[in-house]
Design a protein around this motif. Structure first.
Motif, PDB file in Angstrom:
ATOM      1  N   ARG A 124       0.810  -1.228   0.000  1.00 15.42           N
ATOM      2  CA  ARG A 124       0.000   0.000   0.000  1.00 15.42           C
ATOM      3  C   ARG A 124       0.845   1.280   0.000  1.00 15.42           C
ATOM      4  O   ARG A 124       0.305   2.371  -0.153  1.00 15.42           O
ATOM      5  N   LEU A 125       2.161   1.136   0.174  1.00 14.08           N
ATOM      6  CA  LEU A 125       3.011   2.327   0.290  1.00 14.08           C
ATOM      7  C   LEU A 125       3.309   2.880  -1.108  1.00 14.08           C
ATOM      8  O   LEU A 125       4.189   2.394  -1.818  1.00 14.08           O
ATOM      9  N   LYS A 126       2.576   3.926  -1.458  1.00 22.38           N
ATOM     10  CA  LYS A 126       2.584   4.436  -2.836  1.00 22.38           C
ATOM     11  C   LYS A 126       3.939   4.972  -3.281  1.00 22.38           C
ATOM     12  O   LYS A 126       4.260   4.940  -4.461  1.00 22.38           O
ATOM     13  N   GLY A 127       4.696   5.483  -2.341  1.00 21.89           N
ATOM     14  CA  GLY A 127       5.957   6.109  -2.719  1.00 21.89           C
ATOM     15  C   GLY A 127       7.130   5.147  -2.737  1.00 21.89           C
ATOM     16  O   GLY A 127       8.265   5.577  -2.915  1.00 21.89           O
ATOM     17  N   ARG A 128       6.876   3.866  -2.526  1.00 22.24           N
ATOM     18  CA  ARG A 128       7.968   2.887  -2.467  1.00 22.24           C
ATOM     19  C   ARG A 128       7.877   1.978  -3.691  1.00 22.24           C
ATOM     20  O   ARG A 128       7.078   1.023  -3.714  1.00 22.24           O
ATOM     21  N   TRP A 147       7.913  -1.963  -3.538  1.00 23.52           N
ATOM     22  CA  TRP A 147       6.848  -2.611  -2.778  1.00 23.52           C
ATOM     23  C   TRP A 147       5.454  -2.420  -3.375  1.00 23.52           C
ATOM     24  O   TRP A 147       4.610  -3.309  -3.257  1.00 23.52           O
TER      25      TRP A 147
END
Lengths: 309, 181
Positions: free
Chosen positions: A139-143, A146
């Motif tokens: 869910r981590l949009k900036g990674r 992932w």
């Protein structure tokens, strides 16, 4: 904005490893109890499942900047970390209570319905614990390494395969009372899951390399041909996946045990790689990489002089 | 209710880092912490047509802040006026918000163990004053105000100039706007 790039460390990676494996161990124990006739896996496996999750939780607490306030992580039901903390706590309790059913000294050890209900609870909570780290990272949009649903599949598969390996080892140490032929099939199931894991990683890297953004391709290259390439290719893929896939299929307990241990090593390497390689990358803002490259790391003479004041 | 936003006019910013220093002074930050760096893009192009842009970066005070959703302790909060802040006493330093923020706007204070970030100097804003970085910028490259107030400079710039939002494609609805040359 920090001068250094702050991120999660090895304790979270180990927590994800222990939590995933422990949760999936309870899932397997529960399914064996519910659907395999009189099947019961080794009590050591359900105990270790709960113990692994407890150990992972302990490491997670030490990872916090303020470990003595760790109880606060139970406060926001909208946060996936809170959901994970609650479900993991419940799964630990379920695993420990379920283990007591293997010992006649406990008066409830022959309460079949209660045991089956706890087994159902264990399957549900264990499955959530085994899955949620992948959801959390995805869910981590900036990674870029992932982001997306792929991480969930990778984590769930790894959790299941390490759990089967742990069950094989547990069964060798403390033989299960009633599971019969099923335990004998665990090595074959482990091999199938290892093959699935291999396929998932190949497709995941392929998708990332040719994926939506350049940042995702850069993040994937970091694993394939960058600073983490040796650990990824030889550690995770060769030692942690291909080699145990062969070993667990050999009909020798010694080779199967060795294969199971390598599966655990592979699961550990996977978590470390994912956390460190993924945490190092963000979708950078304009000029940010150059800016950060010029910042002090803390070991410069002027920084030491400043910090020693 | 106001909806606070900040506009950065990169045509005016000369990369002097006064805002960075002012912020660190006002917030008494340790030496290894910065809330609002100024990055430099370029020089790009071919002589004599060269260009260089300075980019002040801060917390974007998103309308859909992933850091607030990620926080397991409710320490990260968003006020009705849009200011996203960390309630220090509730923060356990789990870094979930640090990892969730696509803008790298959050930083762990190694002395306190908590995560900190730009809060638009909310204590000053509540008193009707400007954030310290805006007050310090002698080039007037930073403009702060209420985006719901049609008479505000922020409103006029956002609706009159060609502004962009960083990583807008992620859907976080950042409330920091950039004017390029």
């Amino acid at each position: 904005m920090s001068q250094k790039h702050e991120g999660w460390g090895w304790m979270l990676a180990v927590d994800f490893f222990f939590a995933g494996m422990g949760g999936a161990m309870l899932v397997i124990a529960g399914i064996a109890d519910l659907f395999v006739g009189e099947g019961r896996t080794s009590w050591l496996a359900s105990f270790l499942g709960a113990a692994f999750m407890a150990m992972g939780s302990g490491l997670l607490i030490f990872e916090l900047g303020r470990p003595f306030q760790s109880w606060r992580v139970f406060m926001n039901p909208k946060a996936i970390l809170t959901v994970g903390a609650w479900v993991m706590s419940l799964a630990i309790c379920a695993g420990l209570v379920y283990t007591t059913f293997s010992f006649a000294i406990f008066p409830w050890s022959d309460w079949l319905i209660v045991r089956k209900l706890i087994a159902i609870f264990m399957v549900v909570t264990g499955l959530i614990v085994a899955t949620y780290p992948g959801v959390l990272l995805g869910r981590l949009k900036g990674r870029p390494l992932w982001v997306g649903p792929g991480m969930t599949s990778l984590f769930l598969t790894s959790s299941l395969v390490t759990a089967f390996a742990a069950h094989i080892l547990s069964g060798m140490i403390v033989a299960p009372a009633t599971i019969g032929d099923v335990l004998g099939r665990f090595p074959a199931i482990t091999a199938v899951l290892l093959a699935v894991q291999l396929l998932l990683w190949v497709s995941y890297m392929w998708v990332k390399i040719s994926g939506a953004t350049e940042a995702e391709a850069v993040a994937a290259r970091r694993l394939l041909c960058g600073e983490y390439a040796a650990s990824f290719k030889y550690g995770l893929m060769l030692v942690g996946t291909v080699l145990p896939l062969v070993l667990v299929l050999v009909s020798s307990p010694l080779y199967q045990a060795l294969g199971a241990v390598l599966v655990l090593v592979g699961g550990f390497i996977l978590r470390m790689l994912v956390i460190y390689a993924g945490g190092a990358d963000r979708t950078w803002l304009p000029g940010e990489p150059k800016y950060r490259s010029r910042l002090p790391h803390g070991d410069e003479a002027f920084m030491k002089a400043w910090n020693s004041k | 209710m106001a909806r606070y936003a900040m506009v950065f006019d990169t045509r005016r910013c000369i990369g002097c880092h006064s805002c960075t220093v002012a912020c660190r002074t006002k917030n008494e930050l340790p030496i290894d912490m910065i809330y609002n760096p100024v990055t430099t893009v370029g020089p790009t192009g071919v002589y004599p047509k060269l260009s260089m842009v300075h980019m002040p970066l801060i917390c974007m005070h998103c309308d859909n802040p992933p850091c607030v959703d990620a926080c397991p302790t409710c320490a990260s909060q968003r006020r009705d006026d849009g200011i996203v802040f960390v309630e220090d006493k509730k923060c356990v330093g789990c870094l979930a918000c640090v990892m969730a923020c696509p803008y790298g706007a959050r930083v762990k204070n190694h002395e306190s163990g908590a995560v900190q970030k730009c809060d638009f100097c909310k204590d000053r804003v509540d008193e009707g004053l400007l954030p310290f970085c805006v007050l310090t910028c002698h080039q007037k490259a930073r403009v702060f105000g209420d985006l719901d107030d049609e008479t505000s400079e922020v409103y006029k710039l956002v609706n009159g100039e060609r502004t962009v939002r960083l990583l807008a494609e992620l859907g976080t609805e950042p409330y920091a706007f950039y004017i390029y040359g």
